[in-house]
Design a protein around this motif. Structure first.
Motif, PDB file in Angstrom:
ATOM      1  N   ASP A  61       9.528   9.130  -4.536  1.00 44.21           N
ATOM      2  CA  ASP A  61      10.547   8.815  -3.420  1.00 44.21           C
ATOM      3  C   ASP A  61      11.357   7.367  -3.531  1.00 44.21           C
ATOM      4  N   LEU A  62      12.525   7.634  -4.399  1.00 42.42           N
ATOM      5  CA  LEU A  62      13.143   6.420  -4.686  1.00 42.42           C
ATOM      6  C   LEU A  62      13.588   5.751  -3.339  1.00 42.42           C
ATOM      7  N   TRP A 107      13.614   1.082   0.544  1.00 45.83           N
ATOM      8  CA  TRP A 107      13.352   0.418   1.662  1.00 45.83           C
ATOM      9  C   TRP A 107      12.217  -0.592   1.547  1.00 45.83           C
ATOM     10  N   LEU A 108      11.086   0.135   0.719  1.00 44.19           N
ATOM     11  CA  LEU A 108       9.798  -0.660   1.007  1.00 44.19           C
ATOM     12  C   LEU A 108       9.994  -2.076   0.122  1.00 44.19           C
ATOM     13  N   VAL A 109      10.803  -1.982  -0.787  1.00 43.20           N
ATOM     14  CA  VAL A 109      10.761  -3.218  -1.801  1.00 43.20           C
ATOM     15  C   VAL A 109      11.886  -4.086  -1.087  1.00 43.20           C
ATOM     16  N   THR A 110      13.014  -3.472  -0.440  1.00 43.81           N
ATOM     17  CA  THR A 110      13.897  -4.370   0.345  1.00 43.81           C
ATOM     18  C   THR A 110      12.957  -5.106   1.636  1.00 43.81           C
ATOM     19  N   GLY A 111      12.011  -4.420   2.344  1.00 47.54           N
ATOM     20  CA  GLY A 111      11.261  -4.802   3.208  1.00 47.54           C
ATOM     21  C   GLY A 111      10.603  -6.156   2.875  1.00 47.54           C
ATOM     22  N   ARG A 122       0.942  -1.050   0.029  1.00 47.68           N
ATOM     23  CA  ARG A 122       0.030  -0.062  -0.001  1.00 47.68           C
ATOM     24  C   ARG A 122       0.998   1.191  -0.001  1.00 47.68           C
ATOM     25  N   GLU A 123       2.160   1.107   0.701  1.00 48.47           N
ATOM     26  CA  GLU A 123       2.765   2.360   0.731  1.00 48.47           C
ATOM     27  C   GLU A 123       3.448   2.632  -0.418  1.00 48.47           C
ATOM     28  N   VAL A 124       3.811   1.480  -1.180  1.00 51.23           N
ATOM     29  CA  VAL A 124       4.336   1.652  -2.564  1.00 51.23           C
ATOM     30  C   VAL A 124       3.612   2.422  -3.457  1.00 51.23           C
ATOM     31  N   ILE A 125       2.354   1.850  -3.334  1.00 54.20           N
ATOM     32  CA  ILE A 125       1.441   2.402  -4.271  1.00 54.20           C
ATOM     33  C   ILE A 125       0.985   3.829  -4.152  1.00 54.20           C
ATOM     34  N   ASP A 126       0.711   4.033  -3.035  1.00 54.94           N
ATOM     35  CA  ASP A 126      -0.079   5.263  -2.322  1.00 54.94           C
ATOM     36  C   ASP A 126       0.994   6.529  -2.183  1.00 54.94           C
TER      37      ASP A 126
END
Length: 588
Positions: free
Chosen positions: A68-69, A74-78, A57-61
Motif C-alpha cells: 500500500d504505497l 503517509w506513515l513515512v511522512t508521519g 509497526r504499521e509500516v512493517i505489518d
C-alpha cells in the motif's frame, strides 16, 4: 617542601551530608512558570515521540506486506513530522531551561559575592584569599551543569520513561515485565555510586581551593617578589605540582567511581532485547506477536533504557554535587558581623564631632581586649594623634571609627549618632581612611582616583592630586593620568602609591580623616610636603592621625598615648613632655 594533604574535618563531612534538597529546589522557585512551560513542552514532545513505534509497526505489518504505497507515504511522512516536531520542541525546551539555569547561577554568584562584601575585615583575615576565589569560581562553576540541566533532565527522562512504559504495556504487558526486571539492582547500584562520587567531589573541591591559594600566594606580585628574594621558587613549584598531582587522582576517581558497575548494567540493558526475542519465541507468546509489534516493542525498550539510565545518572550527579552546594551554602550562611541598621539615621550636614564612650573591643578568639574602656572626645575640626608602641591598639581604635569592627562594649559616635545607626554608605562618605598598606587597582591612575568618587570631574581629580603633592609626578608620566598603575601599583614607589591613595581619599572630601601611618612610606622631604597639604586640608575637618614619628603630630590639638588598648595619658605636646610620662620617654 610540598605541603601534606589536608585532612577532612568532621565539620566539613557533616556539611556535605546535610545539604537540604528542599533548599536547592528553592533556588528555582522564582522560575516556576518557566519550568512549568518546559515540563509541558517535554510532556508534549514525549507523547508525540511515542507515535513513531506505532507508525513503524504499521509500516512493517500493513503497508509493506500489502504494497500500500499511499499508506506507506503517509506513515513515512508521519515519522518525519514526529522527528521534526520533537526536534523543534527540544530547541525551545533547551533555550528556556538553559536561561533558567544561567539565571540561577547568576543569582548564586551575586548572592555569594554580595554576602562576602558584607563580612567584616575579621573574616578576610581568617580566610585564605584563594579559598574565597575558589568557592565563587570552581564550586559554583562545578554546579553549572547540575543547575542548568538537572530539573529539565529529570522531567524529560521521567516523562519519556512513563510514556514509553505506557506504550510498551499497550503493545505487550508480558514483555514489559521482562524488560523491567533489571530496575531494582540498577537503582541500588546508582545510589552506591552517588555516595562514592559525593565524597570524592568534596575532596576535589578542597584540593582545588588549596591549588587556588598556592596560585594566589605564588603568582601575585608580592608573592613572586618574596619567592625570588627568599629563593623559595623551587619549593613553591613542588607544592603546586603535588597539589596538581592529587587533583589528577581525584578527577580520575570521580570519573571512574562506579564506572565498572555502571558498565555492567549497560551490558545487561543491551542484552534485554535478546531476552525479548527469546521470550517472543516461547510457547506462551508464540503466535501472539506480529513481527511489527516485536520490532516496535524492541525500539520502545531501547528508548526506555535511555531515560532510565538518564534518571539514574542525574541522581548520581545531584548527589555528588551536594558537596558543592554545601560549600556555597556555608558562605551564604555566614553571620554578618557588621549589619546595616534597620532604620538608619541620616546626618544632613555632618560636622565631624567624634566621641568614644567607654569603648571595649576584643578580636574573635582572643581573650585579651585590643581596646579596653577607651573614652575620647574629639570636637569637630580638631586633630587627635594616637601614639604608642606597636600592637598597643592604635590601628584598632582607627578601625572602630570606620566601623571595620563593632565595639564589644560602649559606642563610637559622630555628631552624637552611634556609627552603628548610620548606613554604611553614609559612614563611608563621612569617614575617610588612608592606611599604611596602600592598595591600588590594576587600572589607570585616573580610574584609581575616581574609584572613591565615580562622578568626579578631571578638574576635581587633579585638585586632589595637587593637594596630595602627586600631580606633578603624574603629569610627567608619558600617558599622564591615563597611565596604567599595574598590579597592586607595583610600578610606583612606596611614596608615590601612598600619595595616590591620599589623593583618592581626599577626593571624597570626608569630614573625618583617619591617617593610619599614612606617611610611613614617604621620605623626609616628601613627608614634609604632604604634611603641609594635610595641615591645609585639616582646617574645618576632624583628623585622627596614627604615627610613629612624633614630629608629624607635634601640633595636634590632642595627643593620646595608648598602651595595651588603654589610654595612659592625653594632652598637647608641650603638656605631655612637661609631665615626664610615657610620651616624654617616646619623644626623648
Amino acid at each position: 617542601m610540598p605541603r601534606p594533604e589536608r585532612k577532612v574535618t568532621a565539620t566539613e563531612k557533616k556539611q556535605a551530608r546535610e545539604v537540604s534538597l528542599r533548599r536547592i529546589g528553592g533556588l528555582f522557585r522564582e522560575h516556576t512558570w518557566s519550568l512549568t512551560v518546559v515540563v509541558l513542552i517535554i510532556v508534549i514532545s514525549s507523547i508525540v515521540g511515542m507515535a513513531s513505534p506505532f507508525l513503524l509497526r504499521e509500516v512493517i505489518d500493513v503497508a509493506l506486506p500489502h504494497a500500500d504505497l499511499t499508506l506507506l507515504v503517509w506513515l513515512v511522512t508521519g515519522m518525519v513530522a514526529v522527528a521534526a516536531v520533537t526536534a523543534a520542541l527540544g530547541v525551545v525546551q533547551t533555550w528556556i531551561s538553559t536561561a533558567v539555569g544561567q539565571r540561577v547561577m547568576h543569582r548564586l554568584r551575586t548572592d555569594v559575592f554580595t554576602h562576602l562584601q558584607r563580612q567584616s575585615i575579621g573574616f578576610f583575615t581568617r580566610t585564605r584569599t584563594g579559598e574565597v576565589q575558589s568557592r565563587i569560581t570552581n564550586d559554583i562553576g562545578g554546579m553549572e551543569s547540575v543547575v542548568t540541566s538537572t530539573a529539565t533532565s529529570i522531567a524529560a527522562n521521567l516523562t519519556t520513561a512513563i510514556a514509553t512504559l505506557a506504550a510498551m504495556a499497550a503493545l505487550s504487558w508480558q514483555l514489559s515485565l521482562v524488560s523491567l526486571v533489571v530496575l531494582p539492582p540498577a537503582v541500588w547500584l546508582s545510589r552506591r555510586v552517588a555516595r562514592m562520587r559525593r565524597e570524592i567531589t568534596a575532596q576535589r573541591q578542597r584540593e582545588l581551593a588549596d591549588l587556588n591559594v598556592t596560585i594566589d600566594e605564588g603568582l601575585s606580585i608580592s608573592g613572586v617578589q618574596l619567592a625570588k628574594t627568599m629563593g623559595t621558587a623551587p619549593a613553591l613549584i613542588d607544592r603546586f605540582t603535588a597539589s596538581s598531582r592529587r587533583l589528577i587522582d581525584l578527577e580520575l576517581r570521580s570519573e571512574l567511581a562506579g564506572r565498572w558497575r555502571m558498565a555492567a548494567m549497560t551490558i545487561v540493558f543491551a542484552g534485554i532485547p535478546a531476552v525479548i526475542y527469546l521470550a517472543a519465541g516461547m510457547p506462551f507468546t508464540a503466535g501472539t506477536l506480529s513481527i511489527g509489534t516485536l520490532v516496535a516493542f524492541t525500539a520502545l525498550q531501547a528508548g526506555l533504557f535511555r531515560p532510565l539510565l538518564g534518571l539514574l545518572n542525574v541522581g548520581v550527579q545531584l548527589t555528588s554535587s551536594l558537596a558543592l552546594f554545601a560549600r556555597i551554602f556555608e558562605y551564604l550562611d555566614l553571620p554578618v558581623e557588621i549589619e546595616e541598621p534597620a532604620r538608619p539615621v541620616h546626618i544632613p550636614a555632618p560636622r565631624g564631632h567624634l566621641r568614644f564612650e567607654d569603648v571595649t573591643f576584643a578580636y574573635a578568639g582572643s581573650e585579651a581586649a585590643a581596646v579596653a574602656g577607651v573614652t575620647l572626645d574629639v570636637p569637630a575640626g580638631t586633630s587627635l594623634a594616637l601614639v604608642g608602641e606597636t600592637g598597643s591598639g592604635k590601628s584598632t581604635i582607627a578601625a572602630l571609627i570606620a566601623r571595620l569592627y563593632d565595639p564589644t562594649a560602649g559606642r563610637v559616635t559622630i555628631d552624637g549618632v552611634d556609627v552603628r545607626d548610620l548606613s554604611l554608605a553614609d559612614l563611608a562618605s563621612i569617614v575617610g581612611v588612608v592606611s599604611q598598606e596602600t592598595y591600588l587597582l590594576h587600572t589607570t591612575v585616573r580610574e584609581n582616583l575616581r574609584y572613591a568618587r565615580p562622578g568626579a570631574t578631571d578638574e576635581q581629580i587633579e585638585a586632589a592630586a595637587r593637594a596630595a603633592q602627586i600631580h606633578d609626578m603624574i603629569a610627567g608620566l608619558p600617558d599622564g593620568y591615563d597611565t596604567m598603575v599595574g598590579s597592586r601599583g607595583h610600578r610606583f614607589s612606596g611614596g608615590e602609591k601612598q600619595r595616590i591613595a591620599i589623593a583618592r581619599t581626599l577626593l571624597r572630601d570626608p569630614r573625618i580623616l583617619v591617617l593610619d601611618e599614612a606617611t610611613s612610606a614617604l621620605d623626609n622631604e616628601t613627608e614634609r610636603a604632604v604634611q603641609r597639604a594635610f595641615d591645609e586640608l585639616a582646617r574645618g575637618r576632624t583628623t585622627v592621625t596614627i604615627a610613629h614619628r612624633l614630629s608629624t603630630i607635634r601640633d595636634a590639638d590632642q595627643i593620646v598615648v595608648v598602651d595595651h588598648g588603654r589610654v595612659l595619658e592625653s594632652g598637647t605636646h608641650d603638656a605631655l613632655v612637661g609631665a615626664g610620662g610615657r610620651y616624654a620617654a617616646l619623644a626623648a
